[in-house]
Design a protein around this motif. Sequence first.
Motif, PDB file in Angstrom:
ATOM      1  N   UNK A   9       0.867  -1.177   0.000  1.00 60.52           N
ATOM      2  CA  UNK A   9       0.000   0.000   0.000  1.00 60.52           C
ATOM      3  C   UNK A   9       0.904   1.228   0.000  1.00 60.52           C
ATOM      4  N   UNK A  10       0.821   2.027  -1.037  1.00 61.14           N
ATOM      5  CA  UNK A  10       1.710   3.170  -1.181  1.00 61.14           C
ATOM      6  C   UNK A  10       1.216   4.379  -0.393  1.00 61.14           C
ATOM      7  N   UNK A  11       2.113   5.340  -0.213  1.00 65.56           N
ATOM      8  CA  UNK A  11       1.758   6.606   0.426  1.00 65.56           C
ATOM      9  C   UNK A  11       2.641   7.710  -0.173  1.00 65.56           C
ATOM     10  N   UNK A  12       2.326   8.947   0.166  1.00 63.63           N
ATOM     11  CA  UNK A  12       3.104  10.088  -0.319  1.00 63.63           C
ATOM     12  C   UNK A  12       4.033  10.640   0.766  1.00 63.63           C
ATOM     13  N   UNK A  13       4.165   9.912   1.861  1.00 59.28           N
ATOM     14  CA  UNK A  13       4.938  10.397   3.011  1.00 59.28           C
ATOM     15  C   UNK A  13       6.355   9.839   2.943  1.00 59.28           C
ATOM     16  N   UNK A  14       7.341  10.736   3.056  1.00 59.19           N
ATOM     17  CA  UNK A  14       8.742  10.319   3.045  1.00 59.19           C
ATOM     18  C   UNK A  14       9.337  10.418   4.440  1.00 59.19           C
ATOM     19  N   UNK A  15      10.111   9.409   4.812  1.00 57.84           N
ATOM     20  CA  UNK A  15      10.772   9.383   6.120  1.00 57.84           C
ATOM     21  C   UNK A  15      12.257   9.101   5.912  1.00 57.84           C
ATOM     22  N   UNK A  16      13.080   9.558   6.838  1.00 57.17           N
ATOM     23  CA  UNK A  16      14.525   9.340   6.746  1.00 57.17           C
ATOM     24  C   UNK A  16      14.901   7.960   7.273  1.00 57.17           C
ATOM     25  N   UNK A  17      15.739   7.267   6.563  1.00 60.50           N
ATOM     26  CA  UNK A  17      16.230   5.954   6.961  1.00 60.50           C
ATOM     27  C   UNK A  17      17.737   5.906   6.733  1.00 60.50           C
TER      28      UNK A  17
ATOM     29  N   UNK B 118      -6.434  -0.233 -10.554  1.00 58.75           N
ATOM     30  CA  UNK B 118      -7.034   0.457 -11.696  1.00 58.75           C
ATOM     31  C   UNK B 118      -7.903   1.631 -11.263  1.00 58.75           C
ATOM     32  N   UNK B 119      -8.512   1.513 -10.075  1.00 63.44           N
ATOM     33  CA  UNK B 119      -9.334   2.605  -9.555  1.00 63.44           C
ATOM     34  C   UNK B 119      -8.502   3.660  -8.826  1.00 63.44           C
ATOM     35  N   UNK B 120      -7.184   3.446  -8.744  1.00 65.24           N
ATOM     36  CA  UNK B 120      -6.294   4.399  -8.073  1.00 65.24           C
ATOM     37  C   UNK B 120      -6.442   4.408  -6.564  1.00 65.24           C
ATOM     38  N   UNK B 121      -6.761   3.237  -5.974  1.00 64.00           N
ATOM     39  CA  UNK B 121      -7.036   3.170  -4.540  1.00 64.00           C
ATOM     40  C   UNK B 121      -5.875   2.623  -3.721  1.00 64.00           C
ATOM     41  N   UNK B 122      -4.834   2.082  -4.381  1.00 60.38           N
ATOM     42  CA  UNK B 122      -3.683   1.549  -3.639  1.00 60.38           C
ATOM     43  C   UNK B 122      -2.775   2.708  -3.249  1.00 60.38           C
ATOM     44  N   UNK B 123      -3.336   3.651  -2.545  1.00 61.09           N
ATOM     45  CA  UNK B 123      -2.589   4.841  -2.139  1.00 61.09           C
ATOM     46  C   UNK B 123      -3.292   5.486  -0.953  1.00 61.09           C
ATOM     47  N   UNK B 124      -2.528   5.818   0.082  1.00 65.12           N
ATOM     48  CA  UNK B 124      -3.080   6.478   1.266  1.00 65.12           C
ATOM     49  C   UNK B 124      -2.354   7.801   1.480  1.00 65.12           C
ATOM     50  N   UNK B 125      -3.111   8.837   1.813  1.00 68.89           N
ATOM     51  CA  UNK B 125      -2.537  10.159   2.072  1.00 68.89           C
ATOM     52  C   UNK B 125      -2.395  10.420   3.579  1.00 68.89           C
ATOM     53  N   UNK B 126      -2.744   9.431   4.398  1.00 60.70           N
ATOM     54  CA  UNK B 126      -2.739   9.623   5.850  1.00 60.70           C
ATOM     55  C   UNK B 126      -1.313   9.599   6.403  1.00 60.70           C
ATOM     56  N   UNK B 127      -1.076  10.404   7.440  1.00 60.48           N
ATOM     57  CA  UNK B 127       0.234  10.448   8.084  1.00 60.48           C
ATOM     58  C   UNK B 127       0.331   9.448   9.236  1.00 60.48           C
TER      59      UNK B 127
ATOM     60  N   UNK C 146      -3.553   4.893   8.160  1.00 51.70           N
ATOM     61  CA  UNK C 146      -3.139   4.222   6.924  1.00 51.70           C
ATOM     62  C   UNK C 146      -3.594   2.765   6.915  1.00 51.70           C
ATOM     63  N   UNK C 147      -3.516   2.123   8.070  1.00 49.11           N
ATOM     64  CA  UNK C 147      -3.976   0.721   8.157  1.00 49.11           C
ATOM     65  C   UNK C 147      -5.478   0.629   7.913  1.00 49.11           C
ATOM     66  N   UNK C 148      -6.238   1.572   8.464  1.00 52.76           N
ATOM     67  CA  UNK C 148      -7.686   1.576   8.242  1.00 52.76           C
ATOM     68  C   UNK C 148      -8.011   1.804   6.763  1.00 52.76           C
ATOM     69  N   UNK C 149      -7.267   2.708   6.121  1.00 58.55           N
ATOM     70  CA  UNK C 149      -7.465   2.948   4.688  1.00 58.55           C
ATOM     71  C   UNK C 149      -7.212   1.674   3.880  1.00 58.55           C
ATOM     72  N   UNK C 150      -6.230   0.894   4.303  1.00 53.81           N
ATOM     73  CA  UNK C 150      -5.933  -0.375   3.628  1.00 53.81           C
ATOM     74  C   UNK C 150      -7.074  -1.361   3.792  1.00 53.81           C
TER      75      UNK C 150
ATOM     76  N   UNK D  25      12.845   7.654   2.109  1.00 54.91           N
ATOM     77  CA  UNK D  25      12.065   6.659   1.384  1.00 54.91           C
ATOM     78  C   UNK D  25      10.585   6.872   1.665  1.00 54.91           C
ATOM     79  N   UNK D  26       9.741   6.386   0.769  1.00 51.65           N
ATOM     80  CA  UNK D  26       8.298   6.481   0.953  1.00 51.65           C
ATOM     81  C   UNK D  26       7.824   5.428   1.944  1.00 51.65           C
ATOM     82  N   UNK D  27       6.920   5.821   2.834  1.00 50.68           N
ATOM     83  CA  UNK D  27       6.330   4.865   3.764  1.00 50.68           C
ATOM     84  C   UNK D  27       5.416   3.916   3.009  1.00 50.68           C
ATOM     85  N   UNK D  28       5.520   2.620   3.305  1.00 50.28           N
ATOM     86  CA  UNK D  28       4.678   1.627   2.643  1.00 50.28           C
ATOM     87  C   UNK D  28       4.142   0.647   3.672  1.00 50.28           C
TER      88      UNK D  28
END
Length: 309
Positions: free
Chosen positions: A131-139, A264-273, A278-282, A148-151
């Motif tokens: 499950x992808x997200x737009x949030x980047x964290x330092x690793x 295909x519906x563009x739903x494998x993506x969460x904008x939650x921080x 994010x787990x609930x969105x999944x 890297x993007x949180x997944x």
Amino acid sequence: RDTEENPMPPKPISYWKRYDFIYKNYSKKKLFKFLKKRCNGLGLPYKKKDKRGRKSKFSSKTYTAYICLQKIFRNRYRDMELEATLYLPHKVDHSTFARNYNKIGEEYIEKLVASLVNKEFIFWIADSTHMSSRIKVERTRQGVRNKILLRDKYHVVCGYDPPTNCVQILGVKATDNHTSDSRGAINIMKGMKSRAYFLGDAAYNTYELHEVVKKVGLYPLIKPDKRRIRKGLSVKAANVKLFSKNIYREIRGIVETIFGGATNAGLILSYAKKEHTRRLDTLMLALRHNLMSHIRYSIRVFYATNSQR
């Protein structure tokens, strides 16, 4: 087979018949009542921590049913506020929906997903995706710091019935990115019982999962890996001999329709921080799939039953 077990209408159902059935039985308001009824059967999704503060306008079940309905249609909290008066007696602020959504437990949504399963299945198939997200964290890796993007990971065990072409999610888990596929399947199948076939790719060919499959009562068709079997007397060693390449090739790919439809519906993506959000969105992806599958199966049962009268 009986009609309810294998509902196959003698002729293909036309578009307008399906449209008429959904309009009469599964409009958005009726879906809200349907979800609310399911929530009433599962108990309270969350409780108020103490008696301080104002009383809630609606019960936690009402909030959960309404928020789940809006999340299935990918509406934001502002949209929930605008449509609230269509479903609820009073207007509710968007921040109230956000607070109540974060209170819902992950286990409650998992139970809600399982409650929508309305038939027995011949095949069980396990798989997972990211499950992808737009949030980047330092690793830091090997002394190098980068972002890297949180997944998160979306684990499912779905049921497939070839005569009706019905695919429903029997169990679901949302975990962090480092949880293995086999561990996700083990957590899902705890306490389950069935005599179906169980299919999974080589990632599920672990000693512990084979033991769980045996306890559940499933017939294993798990793809063998290239590693040597260290325990010759284990359940895994016996199950590897049962693998059928033809059945695996024919059935295993069905599970990809669950992930493909959401992608295909563009739903494998969460904008939650927040991790919990994010787990609930999944988990909402699984709820969406089972609700749509429940409607399709109900259409088949309705027209198969009426055609014999």
